[in-house]
Design a protein around this motif. Structure first.
Motif, short mmCIF file in Angstrom:
data_model
loop_
_atom_site.label_atom_id
_atom_site.label_comp_id
_atom_site.label_asym_id
_atom_site.label_seq_id
_atom_site.Cartn_x
_atom_site.Cartn_y
_atom_site.Cartn_z
N MET A 183 21.56 19.82 20.79
CA MET A 183 21.95 18.87 21.85
C MET A 183 23.42 19.06 22.21
SD MET A 183 19.82 15.35 21.21
CE MET A 183 20.03 15.21 19.46
N PHE A 184 24.26 19.32 21.19
CA PHE A 184 25.68 19.50 21.47
C PHE A 184 25.89 20.77 22.29
CE2 PHE A 184 29.81 21.37 20.38
CZ PHE A 184 30.63 20.38 20.90
N GLU A 185 25.27 21.89 21.84
CA GLU A 185 25.47 23.16 22.54
C GLU A 185 24.92 23.12 23.96
OE1 GLU A 185 25.59 25.92 18.55
OE2 GLU A 185 23.82 26.03 19.84
N GLY A 186 23.81 22.43 24.14
CA GLY A 186 23.21 22.36 25.48
C GLY A 186 23.78 21.23 26.31
N ARG A 187 24.71 20.43 25.69
CA ARG A 187 25.29 19.26 26.38
C ARG A 187 24.17 18.37 26.94
NH1 ARG A 187 28.93 21.44 24.04
NH2 ARG A 187 31.01 21.90 24.85
N ILE A 188 23.16 18.12 26.09
CA ILE A 188 22.05 17.26 26.54
C ILE A 188 21.99 16.02 25.67
CG2 ILE A 188 20.59 19.00 27.62
CD1 ILE A 188 19.08 19.22 24.97
N GLU A 189 21.41 14.98 26.23
CA GLU A 189 21.37 13.68 25.55
C GLU A 189 20.09 13.49 24.74
OE1 GLU A 189 23.65 11.15 25.34
OE2 GLU A 189 24.99 12.63 26.25
N ARG A 190 19.03 14.23 25.09
CA ARG A 190 17.75 14.01 24.38
C ARG A 190 17.01 15.32 24.22
NH1 ARG A 190 18.38 11.53 28.79
NH2 ARG A 190 18.73 9.49 27.87
N LEU A 191 16.31 15.40 23.10
CA LEU A 191 15.60 16.63 22.74
C LEU A 191 14.14 16.30 22.45
CD1 LEU A 191 16.08 19.68 22.00
CD2 LEU A 191 16.31 18.90 19.63
N LYS A 207 22.30 9.55 20.94
CA LYS A 207 22.73 8.19 20.57
C LYS A 207 22.23 7.85 19.15
CE LYS A 207 20.83 4.26 22.43
NZ LYS A 207 19.74 3.95 21.93
N ASP A 208 20.97 8.17 18.88
CA ASP A 208 20.42 7.84 17.56
C ASP A 208 21.03 8.69 16.46
OD1 ASP A 208 18.82 5.74 18.38
OD2 ASP A 208 17.15 7.04 18.90
N VAL A 209 21.28 9.97 16.78
CA VAL A 209 21.90 10.84 15.76
C VAL A 209 23.30 10.33 15.44
CG1 VAL A 209 22.79 13.16 15.34
CG2 VAL A 209 20.53 12.85 16.37
N ARG A 210 24.03 9.95 16.52
CA ARG A 210 25.39 9.43 16.34
C ARG A 210 25.34 8.17 15.48
NH1 ARG A 210 26.83 7.88 21.48
NH2 ARG A 210 26.46 10.01 22.14
N PHE A 211 24.39 7.30 15.77
CA PHE A 211 24.25 6.06 15.01
C PHE A 211 24.01 6.34 13.52
CE2 PHE A 211 20.54 3.96 13.12
CZ PHE A 211 21.14 2.79 12.70
N LEU A 212 23.13 7.30 13.25
CA LEU A 212 22.83 7.60 11.85
C LEU A 212 24.07 8.09 11.12
CD1 LEU A 212 19.37 9.36 12.11
CD2 LEU A 212 19.88 7.21 10.99
N ARG A 213 24.88 8.88 11.83
CA ARG A 213 26.08 9.42 11.18
C ARG A 213 27.15 8.34 10.99
NH1 ARG A 213 26.60 15.39 13.77
NH2 ARG A 213 24.90 16.21 12.52
N GLU A 214 27.24 7.45 11.99
CA GLU A 214 28.29 6.43 11.91
C GLU A 214 27.96 5.33 10.92
OE1 GLU A 214 28.71 5.16 15.92
OE2 GLU A 214 29.90 6.92 16.48
N ARG A 215 26.69 5.18 10.59
CA ARG A 215 26.29 4.07 9.71
C ARG A 215 25.48 4.58 8.53
NH1 ARG A 215 26.41 -1.21 11.63
NH2 ARG A 215 27.39 -1.31 13.68
N PRO A 216 26.15 5.33 7.66
CA PRO A 216 25.39 5.84 6.50
C PRO A 216 24.94 4.71 5.59
CG PRO A 216 27.73 6.33 6.27
CD PRO A 216 27.55 5.76 7.64
N PHE A 217 25.56 3.53 5.73
CA PHE A 217 25.23 2.42 4.84
C PHE A 217 24.10 1.55 5.36
CE2 PHE A 217 28.87 1.50 7.53
CZ PHE A 217 28.38 0.44 8.27
#
Ligand code: XMP
Length: 489
Positions: A183-191, A207-217
């Motif tokens: 998604m980062f390389e293709g600059r796309i929001e959904r896969l 958005k969901d991947v970002r959420f998982l990384r930001e909230r490991p707890f």
């Protein structure tokens, strides 16, 4: 009879009867103190706080926020099976690594239909399938593809979507990190995830991947979805309710009745265990060591402890039944500590009570009134027209108001008659409006970390290991004068 292994110094004691003797602190920063604790053998929480299964405490918003903050919400059963399941499913759908059944529209749908569909389901991207129910991916239509200008509303979505040939997709088993890279390389929001036949198998969003990384707890299941518990009773439609809740995605069932140390509970757990051998069952409420042993032997994964300490409760006033909450927690620990988890339920008025509950035997603590009055709790904010102070309603689940509401859509006239014939053991009160529960959980987290630091430990787990064999070595019983010195401000 009292638990014979219980030191007489515990008899009649509750939270305001003790202070905790400070020990030499060993951590340089309190922020690093871990608070992880076991809800059951299989489920751990990074914040050992659970919101009560009460209709003025835990609906979908509360359950989502509790899990996002590392705790757990338990969806109450004072509603129809359908409504309770809808709430559970909503929590499970709200955040996940992979959306397993993404919403789709078929080729041939109009832009007008797509606009309404996106708004109704609050989604930004619609997967377009080749024809209704084929699940074969034809393209993706995002909100940005939908023209503002309504003159295109009757045109087909395929004229605006990104077609399959230009889409980046991945296989159903793609790792989250690999998906993030694509998604980062293709600059796309959904896969979209598709199998070898091009059939839709899921969707991953940035958005969901970002959420998982930001909230490991955050409290999550193996698929990255938020954890949620749901309450069932022990009679009537409880087996049907249990099955439906598990189908909707509930991770644990809270088998919750007022008098858990009872034949009714025994029959209920036996049936639930036989039908759902692997499902975590948290069962209560009891207030004695014998009650905790009873739950353990019936196969409960955790026992919920507390008869009558809650702010919405009138049980002790009306029946004299109950055990002071800290004594009850300690009795349970002396009986089943280390065998099954213990959840302290009710009576917490200050954050220090949470630490005392954990230090004396509880693995987790359930809160009702302490979390009510927040934005995330169900119910409206009421403003007093004279003083302009804002309040919300908090009510016991056997209060007349909660009972009436729970019966509202019941078709079981025997259950309705039985409930109306039972005098209430709960009451409704108004509590101050307190803004977001996130701030309350932040405060609790901070105070728990401070308490662990005062105990001279680097994590809650280590503090409990040190204290639990004999908390009285750490506790100071208060006199009337020292209680005044401690709490009167
Ligand atoms: P707190 O003190 O946190 O207590 O507000 C929440 C717990 O109170 C219990 N509860 C009740 N107990 N009659 C009772 O005797 C009721 O109507 C009632 N409603 C809730 C419940 O265990 C909850 O988690």
């Amino acid at each position: 009879m009292n638990n014979p292994s219980l030191d007489p110094a515990w008899i009649g004691k509750t939270f305001d009867d003790f202070l905790f003797r400070p020990h030499k602190g060993i951590t340089s920063t309190r922020a690093a103190i871990a608070l992880r604790s076991q809800l059951t053998d299989a489920l751990a929480l990074e914040l050992p706080i659970v919101s009560s299964n009460m209709d003025s405490v835990t609906g979908g918003d509360m359950a989502q926020t509790m899990a996002l903050e590392g705790g757990l919400g338990v969806i109450h059963r004072g509603q129809s099976i359908e409504r309770q399941c809808e709430t559970v499913a909503g929590v499970k759908r709200s955040h996940s690594a992979v959306i397993e059944q993404p919403r789709t529209l078929p080729v041939g749908s109009t832009i007008g239909e797509a606009r309404v569909f996106a708004r109704r389901h609050k989604i930004n991207g619609i997967l377009i399938e080749t024809a209704p129910a084929t699940a074969i991916l034809a393209g993706v239509l995002t909100r940005r593809d939908i023209p503002w200008d309504r003159s295109h509303d009757n045109e087909a979505v395929e004229n605006f979507m990104t077609p399959m040939a230009q889409l980046k997709t991945a296989g159903p088993d793609v790792a989250t990190d690999d998906a993030a890279k694509i998604m980062f390389e293709g600059r796309i929001e959904r896969l979209p995830l598709v199998d070898n036949e091009g059939r839709i198998q899921g969707l991953i969003t940035r958005k969901d991947v970002r959420f998982l990384r930001e909230r490991p707890f955050a409290s999550k299941d193996a698929k990255g979805r938020l954890l949620t518990g749901a309450a069932v009773g022990c009679a009537g439609d409880f087996m049907e309710r249990g099955q439906a809740l598990l189908d909707a995605g509930a991770d644990s069932l809270f088998v919750d009745i007022a008098h858990g140390h009872s034949l009714v509970m025994q029959q209920g757990i036996e049936r639930l265990r036989a039908e759902f051998p692997q499902v975590p069952l948290i069962c209560g409420n009891v207030a004695t060591g014998a009650g905790a042993r009873f739950m353990c032997e019936l196969g409960a994964d955790a026992v919920k402890v507390g008869v009558g300490p809650g702010r919405g409760c009138r049980t002790r006033l009306e029946t004299a039944a109950g055990v002071p909450q800290l004594q009850a927690i300690r009795e349970a620990w002396c009986e089943v500590g280390g065998e099954i988890s213990i959840m302290a339920d009710g009576g917490v008025r200050y954050d220090k009570d949470i630490f005392l509950a954990l230090a004396c035997g509880a693995d987790t603590v359930m809160l009702g009134s302490a979390l009510s009055g927040t934005d995330e709790a169900p119910g409206r904010v009421i403003e007093d027209p004279a003083t302009h102070t804002k309040k919300k309603i908090y009510r016991g689940m056997t209060s007349p108001e909660a009972v009436m509401e729970s019966l509202y859509d019941s078709e079981d006239s025997d259950a309705v008659d039985a409930a109306l014939a039972t005098p209430p053991e709960g009451q409704e009160i108004q509590v101050p409006y307190r803004g977001s529960v996130v701030d309350i959980l932040h405060r609790i987290r901070g105070h728990l970390r401070s308490a662990v630091s005062y105990a001279g430990c680097e994590s809650l787990e280590k503090a409990r290991m040190a204290i639990l064999p004999d908390p009285l070595e750490y506790l100071i019983a208060l006199s009337e004068a020292s209680r005044r010195e401690s709490y009167e401000r």
